[in-house]
Write a protein that holds these residues in place. Structure first.
Motif, PDB file in Angstrom:
ATOM      1  N   GLY A  84      33.856  26.845  48.600  1.00 19.92           N
ATOM      2  CA  GLY A  84      33.868  28.108  49.337  1.00 19.92           C
ATOM      3  C   GLY A  84      34.684  29.159  48.606  1.00 19.92           C
ATOM      4  O   GLY A  84      34.284  30.323  48.494  1.00 19.92           O
ATOM      5  N   MET A  85      35.846  28.724  48.060  1.00 23.72           N
ATOM      6  CA  MET A  85      36.694  29.670  47.341  1.00 23.72           C
ATOM      7  C   MET A  85      36.004  30.202  46.089  1.00 23.72           C
ATOM      8  O   MET A  85      36.280  31.308  45.648  1.00 23.72           O
ATOM      9  N   SER A  86      35.102  29.414  45.510  1.00 23.16           N
ATOM     10  CA  SER A  86      34.434  29.886  44.298  1.00 23.16           C
ATOM     11  C   SER A  86      33.612  31.140  44.614  1.00 23.16           C
ATOM     12  O   SER A  86      33.497  32.034  43.784  1.00 23.16           O
ATOM     13  N   PHE A  87      33.064  31.221  45.834  1.00 29.01           N
ATOM     14  CA  PHE A  87      32.370  32.453  46.241  1.00 29.01           C
ATOM     15  C   PHE A  87      33.371  33.605  46.327  1.00 29.01           C
ATOM     16  O   PHE A  87      33.095  34.717  45.903  1.00 29.01           O
ATOM     17  N   VAL A  88      34.535  33.309  46.918  1.00 31.22           N
ATOM     18  CA  VAL A  88      35.536  34.361  47.122  1.00 31.22           C
ATOM     19  C   VAL A  88      36.017  34.910  45.786  1.00 31.22           C
ATOM     20  O   VAL A  88      36.031  36.128  45.567  1.00 31.22           O
ATOM     21  N   TRP A  89      36.398  34.022  44.860  1.00 30.23           N
ATOM     22  CA  TRP A  89      36.880  34.486  43.551  1.00 30.23           C
ATOM     23  C   TRP A  89      35.780  35.242  42.820  1.00 30.23           C
ATOM     24  O   TRP A  89      36.030  36.280  42.204  1.00 30.23           O
ATOM     25  N   GLY A  90      34.556  34.703  42.899  1.00 33.60           N
ATOM     26  CA  GLY A  90      33.434  35.368  42.228  1.00 33.60           C
ATOM     27  C   GLY A  90      33.220  36.771  42.785  1.00 33.60           C
ATOM     28  O   GLY A  90      33.011  37.731  42.040  1.00 33.60           O
ATOM     29  N   GLY A  91      33.302  36.892  44.120  1.00 35.22           N
ATOM     30  CA  GLY A  91      33.116  38.198  44.754  1.00 35.22           C
ATOM     31  C   GLY A  91      34.209  39.169  44.349  1.00 35.22           C
ATOM     32  O   GLY A  91      33.931  40.334  44.023  1.00 35.22           O
ATOM     33  N   LEU A  92      35.463  38.695  44.335  1.00 38.86           N
ATOM     34  CA  LEU A  92      36.575  39.561  43.940  1.00 38.86           C
ATOM     35  C   LEU A  92      36.395  40.016  42.493  1.00 38.86           C
ATOM     36  O   LEU A  92      36.628  41.183  42.166  1.00 38.86           O
ATOM     37  N   ALA A  93      35.956  39.100  41.633  1.00 37.28           N
ATOM     38  CA  ALA A  93      35.765  39.448  40.217  1.00 37.28           C
ATOM     39  C   ALA A  93      34.708  40.539  40.084  1.00 37.28           C
ATOM     40  O   ALA A  93      34.875  41.492  39.318  1.00 37.28           O
ATOM     41  N   VAL A  94      33.619  40.420  40.850  1.00 37.29           N
ATOM     42  CA  VAL A  94      32.556  41.430  40.794  1.00 37.29           C
ATOM     43  C   VAL A  94      33.069  42.775  41.302  1.00 37.29           C
ATOM     44  O   VAL A  94      32.747  43.835  40.748  1.00 37.29           O
ATOM     45  N   LEU A  95      33.903  42.731  42.347  1.00 36.84           N
ATOM     46  CA  LEU A  95      34.450  43.973  42.890  1.00 36.84           C
ATOM     47  C   LEU A  95      35.346  44.668  41.859  1.00 36.84           C
ATOM     48  O   LEU A  95      35.298  45.889  41.698  1.00 36.84           O
ATOM     49  N   ILE A  96      36.166  43.869  41.170  1.00 39.66           N
ATOM     50  CA  ILE A  96      37.111  44.451  40.212  1.00 39.66           C
ATOM     51  C   ILE A  96      36.384  44.985  38.991  1.00 39.66           C
ATOM     52  O   ILE A  96      36.681  46.062  38.479  1.00 39.66           O
ATOM     53  N   LEU A  97      35.409  44.220  38.517  1.00 39.37           N
ATOM     54  CA  LEU A  97      34.738  44.575  37.270  1.00 39.37           C
ATOM     55  C   LEU A  97      33.224  44.398  37.442  1.00 39.37           C
ATOM     56  O   LEU A  97      32.669  43.396  37.032  1.00 39.37           O
ATOM     57  N   PRO A  98      32.546  45.386  38.031  1.00 42.67           N
ATOM     58  CA  PRO A  98      31.109  45.236  38.303  1.00 42.67           C
ATOM     59  C   PRO A  98      30.290  45.087  37.017  1.00 42.67           C
ATOM     60  O   PRO A  98      29.262  44.427  37.015  1.00 42.67           O
ATOM     61  N   ALA A  99      30.748  45.720  35.939  1.00 44.00           N
ATOM     62  CA  ALA A  99      30.048  45.574  34.659  1.00 44.00           C
ATOM     63  C   ALA A  99      31.051  45.062  33.641  1.00 44.00           C
ATOM     64  O   ALA A  99      32.248  45.319  33.770  1.00 44.00           O
ATOM     65  N   PRO A 100      30.584  44.315  32.622  1.00 45.72           N
ATOM     66  CA  PRO A 100      31.507  43.816  31.604  1.00 45.72           C
ATOM     67  C   PRO A 100      32.319  44.964  31.008  1.00 45.72           C
ATOM     68  O   PRO A 100      31.795  46.056  30.811  1.00 45.72           O
ATOM     69  N   GLY A 101      33.587  44.727  30.749  1.00 44.73           N
ATOM     70  CA  GLY A 101      34.389  45.804  30.162  1.00 44.73           C
ATOM     71  C   GLY A 101      35.864  45.519  30.320  1.00 44.73           C
ATOM     72  O   GLY A 101      36.284  44.368  30.354  1.00 44.73           O
ATOM     73  N   GLY A 102      36.668  46.569  30.431  1.00 45.32           N
ATOM     74  CA  GLY A 102      38.107  46.422  30.517  1.00 45.32           C
ATOM     75  C   GLY A 102      38.701  46.294  29.127  1.00 45.32           C
ATOM     76  O   GLY A 102      37.998  46.352  28.112  1.00 45.32           O
ATOM     77  N   ALA A 103      40.022  46.129  29.102  1.00 48.59           N
ATOM     78  CA  ALA A 103      40.687  45.992  27.814  1.00 48.59           C
ATOM     79  C   ALA A 103      41.820  45.004  27.961  1.00 48.59           C
ATOM     80  O   ALA A 103      42.422  44.876  29.026  1.00 48.59           O
ATOM     81  N   ALA A 104      42.093  44.270  26.886  1.00 42.83           N
ATOM     82  CA  ALA A 104      43.142  43.257  26.936  1.00 42.83           C
ATOM     83  C   ALA A 104      44.498  43.919  26.801  1.00 42.83           C
ATOM     84  O   ALA A 104      44.653  44.861  26.025  1.00 42.83           O
ATOM     85  N   PRO A 105      45.500  43.461  27.559  1.00 42.54           N
ATOM     86  CA  PRO A 105      46.848  43.976  27.381  1.00 42.54           C
ATOM     87  C   PRO A 105      47.312  43.697  25.946  1.00 42.54           C
ATOM     88  O   PRO A 105      46.974  42.651  25.382  1.00 42.54           O
ATOM     89  N   GLY A 106      48.083  44.636  25.379  1.00 37.74           N
ATOM     90  CA  GLY A 106      48.506  44.511  23.984  1.00 37.74           C
ATOM     91  C   GLY A 106      49.192  43.192  23.686  1.00 37.74           C
ATOM     92  O   GLY A 106      48.914  42.556  22.661  1.00 37.74           O
ATOM     93  N   TRP A 107      50.074  42.751  24.598  1.00 43.06           N
ATOM     94  CA  TRP A 107      50.838  41.542  24.305  1.00 43.06           C
ATOM     95  C   TRP A 107      49.945  40.300  24.288  1.00 43.06           C
ATOM     96  O   TRP A 107      50.147  39.390  23.488  1.00 43.06           O
ATOM     97  N   ALA A 108      48.915  40.276  25.146  1.00 44.12           N
ATOM     98  CA  ALA A 108      48.010  39.119  25.148  1.00 44.12           C
ATOM     99  C   ALA A 108      47.244  39.069  23.831  1.00 44.12           C
ATOM    100  O   ALA A 108      47.080  37.997  23.223  1.00 44.12           O
TER     101      ALA A 108
END
Lengths: 317, 316
Positions: free
Chosen positions: A121-145
């Motif tokens: 059940g949680m896998s749906f929740v995490w998946g949904g949150l991930a889609v909400l945060i980042l609907p399309a591939p993208g973002g940027a990695a923090p410099g330190w990582a």
């Protein structure tokens, strides 16, 4: 035969399979036997190894986390957005996620629920949150990582050092700390843990929180390598992490796990993919080869167990 | 005649109550005009979940640790190979179904051979097996998209007397499964093994034969489901089975089958399958985006399980 500690014996087959596979890769492609070659072979194994250790902690208390892949994807999305743009909020979100895992441990324990279903059940929740945060591939990695994952330490490649550090840290926590003993004790015999005066509830919650912390590290390491995230980036980690734990000599029940083995298992699975491409086999069979390797290693383990029992004198059916 | 109070004590009633509540909540928004169409779509999609769910239920009934993770891969391979063989020809439908059944049989046998020969937990055996099956499916699929024979496609999308054909197929399979579980020696053996494997062995039951038959049954049902799903959706896709791994397990648990094994429940699977599809369509008709829909689905599943576990103290 002289006495070999059971713990070391458990590591024998995983280590042998990794070495064999590595030798085969070197034989097929001698150029892989270099600083860059090794780093390329193993750098994607770093996040997988972290996720495998996380899965191992859950399996140590006789549960199974079917949401590992979606959770690591969620963490990757948070890392590539909040942790990069507004680090404070990012850290708070990740801490909250660890808190959610601890709460899951509590709920699973109190209501005596099957962990498989709750994490499903949680896998749906995490998946949904991930889609909400980042609907399309993208973002940027923090410099330190980025800096950590792309660093080039002298002599030994980053991926190898990271794998060793992960194995060492996990080993110290699980095999050498009193909390690790409690976690494994819970998997082996919950009643004896309770009778010794410990709160089984707290141990389970702690195991879940610790697993979440490793999974968070996996997500951050993954973004450090890929420099961007996507809601589906780590979905295959669920099955890979389970396979890695088993490859590394862990068992499903009884709290019998091996942190160093889990890391070796993750490396072996990653290497299996490269081995196949060096063999010029069709990439269609990559997943299949991971399955085949899993089966072969399990067969070897059975043979070893037979030998072990045979030399012990006792014959069991 | 069953009194209302007795009815309410049945473990499967809750999944139907939940499904009905969600259906009412959806119709309240869309109006009665869409209710008929919604019911049709629900029955059709629930049929797929029921087919894989029944197989998974037999396996889960065998006791702790018994679960078949190769369901999605089996569905994909069976759908792909069957469509390839039929190649759109009407006369080959029976042969196509035959291939699907053979795939199921082979996967089931291979799964149990691994479990038995390597003495590994079924989760790992079926997981390793699913890697191999998935590879075989990718290899045989290779980006081609063959249409199912027209007659077969028509059959899977049409309805008889207002009930979708697929729901009728799933209904017939459910009745057979119920009879098998509750009225045959085989069904009693599954339950006995699920309750205590050592006890079943001491009682002289053919434990291995029963478990083998169960894994074969589960794989065959998954294969049939893959065959029908590929025909229904106009072709086999590599990811067509993906969502049915979670689905097959979720409908079994929400339907009131004990996760610890030994106690299964056929009607509950229907309630749970209807419920699962209705939740998604309710969230759709409320106009939620994909993200919110997934989150709500997950939270509702967990809530139902937490509630359902409350009424049976001591089990889990």
């Amino acid at each position: 035969m002289s006495r070999i500690p059971a713990e070391a014996l458990r590591l024998l087959i995983p280590a042998l399979s990794l070495v064999t596979l590595l030798a085969a890769v070197f034989w097929l492609q001698p150029r892989a036997m270099s600083y860059t070659g090794l780093n390329l072979l193993f750098n994607l194994a770093v996040p997988i190894a972290l996720a495998t250790v996380a899965q191992m902690l859950i399996m140590a208390v006789n549960d199974l986390d079917l949401s590992m892949g979606t959770f690591v994807s969620f963490v990757a999305c948070v890392t590539a957005t909040f942790l990069h743009d507004t680090p404070l909020i990012g850290v708070l979100i990740l801490l909250a996620a660890i808190g959610v895992y601890a709460a899951l441990g509590v709920i699973i324990h109190l209501r005596n629920l099957p962990a498989i279903v709750v994490t499903l059940g949680m896998s749906f929740v995490w998946g949904g949150l991930a889609v909400l945060i980042l609907p399309a591939p993208g973002g940027a990695a923090p410099g330190w990582a980025l800096a950590v994952m792309k660093s080039k330490p002298p002599l030994v490649p980053m991926a190898i050092i990271a794998a060793l550090v992960i194995a060492l840290v996990a080993h110290l926590i699980v095999m050498r700390s009193s909390f690790g003993v409690l976690i494994r004790g819970l998997g082996g015999n919950p009643r004896s843990v309770a009778r010794a005066g410990w709160s089984v509830l707290m141990v389970r919650a702690g195991a879940y929180a610790l697993a979440a912390a490793f999974a968070v590290a996996a997500g951050i390491a993954l973004v450090g390598l890929t420099t961007a995230a996507d809601a589906n980036i780590a979905l295959r980690y669920t099955l890979l992490s389970i396979a890695g734990v088993i490859l590394g000599g862990g068992e499903f029940t009884g709290g019998r796990v091996s942190p160093a083995g889990a890391v070796i298992g993750a490396l072996t699975l990653t290497l299996a993919g490269s081995f196949l491409s060096f063999l010029r086999l069709s990439p269609d069979w990559q997943i299949g080869a991971q399955g085949a390797i899993l089966i072969i290693v399990l067969a070897l383990r059975l043979v070893l167990r037979r030998i072990e029992q045979g030399s012990g004198g006792g014959r069991r059916a | 005649m069953m009194s209302l109070a007795r009815l309410m004590r049945r473990p499967w009633i809750w999944s139907f109550v939940a499904a009905l509540a969600v259906w009412l909540a959806t119709v309240a928004v869309t109006g009665l005009g869409g209710a008929g169409g919604l019911a049709q779509a629900t029955l059709t999609f629930a049929a797929f979940s029921v087919l894989v769910g029944i197989g998974q239920m037999f396996v889960i009934t065998l006791g702790p640790g018994n679960i078949d993770l190769s369901v999605p891969a089996t569905m994909t391979l069976a759908g792909t190979l069957a469509l390839k063989l039929m190649n759109g020809a009407e006369g080959m439908v029976i042969a196509g179904l035959g291939v699907a059944l053979l795939v199921g049989l082979a996967v089931g046998l291979a799964n149990y051979a691994l479990i038995k020969a390597l003495r590994i937990p079924p989760i790992i055996a079926t997981l390793s097996m699913s890697f191999l099956i998935q590879s075989a499916a990718i290899w045989s699929n290779r980006g081609l998209r063959i249409k199912p024979p027209a007659a077969l496609a028509d059959f899977t999308t049409a309805a008889t007397l207002g009930v979708p054909n697929l729901a009728l197929v799933a209904g017939a399979v459910s009745v057979l499964a119920w009879v098998l579980l509750n009225r045959t020696v085989y069904g009693r053996r599954i339950a006995a093994i699920g309750q205590s494997l050592p006890a079943a062995r001491m009682a002289g039951m053919p434990v291995d034969g029963t478990r083998l038959a169960t894994y074969v049954l589960c794989a065959v049902l998954a294969a049939v489901c893959g065959f029908l799903l590929a025909s229904f959706s106009g072709g086999a896709a590599l990811n067509m089975g993906a969502e049915y791994l979670l689905m097959s397990i979720a409908v079994v648990i929400i339907g009131g089958t004990a996760v610890a094994g030994g106690d299964s429940n056929v009607p509950g699977i229907w309630g749970a399958a209807l419920f699962m599809f209705l939740v998604v369509s309710m969230l759709n008709s409320y106009g939620f985006g994909a993200g919110v829909r997934l989150i709500m689905t997950g939270l509702i599943i967990i809530a139902v399980i937490v509630l359902a576990s409350g009424r049976r103290p001591g089990t889990g």
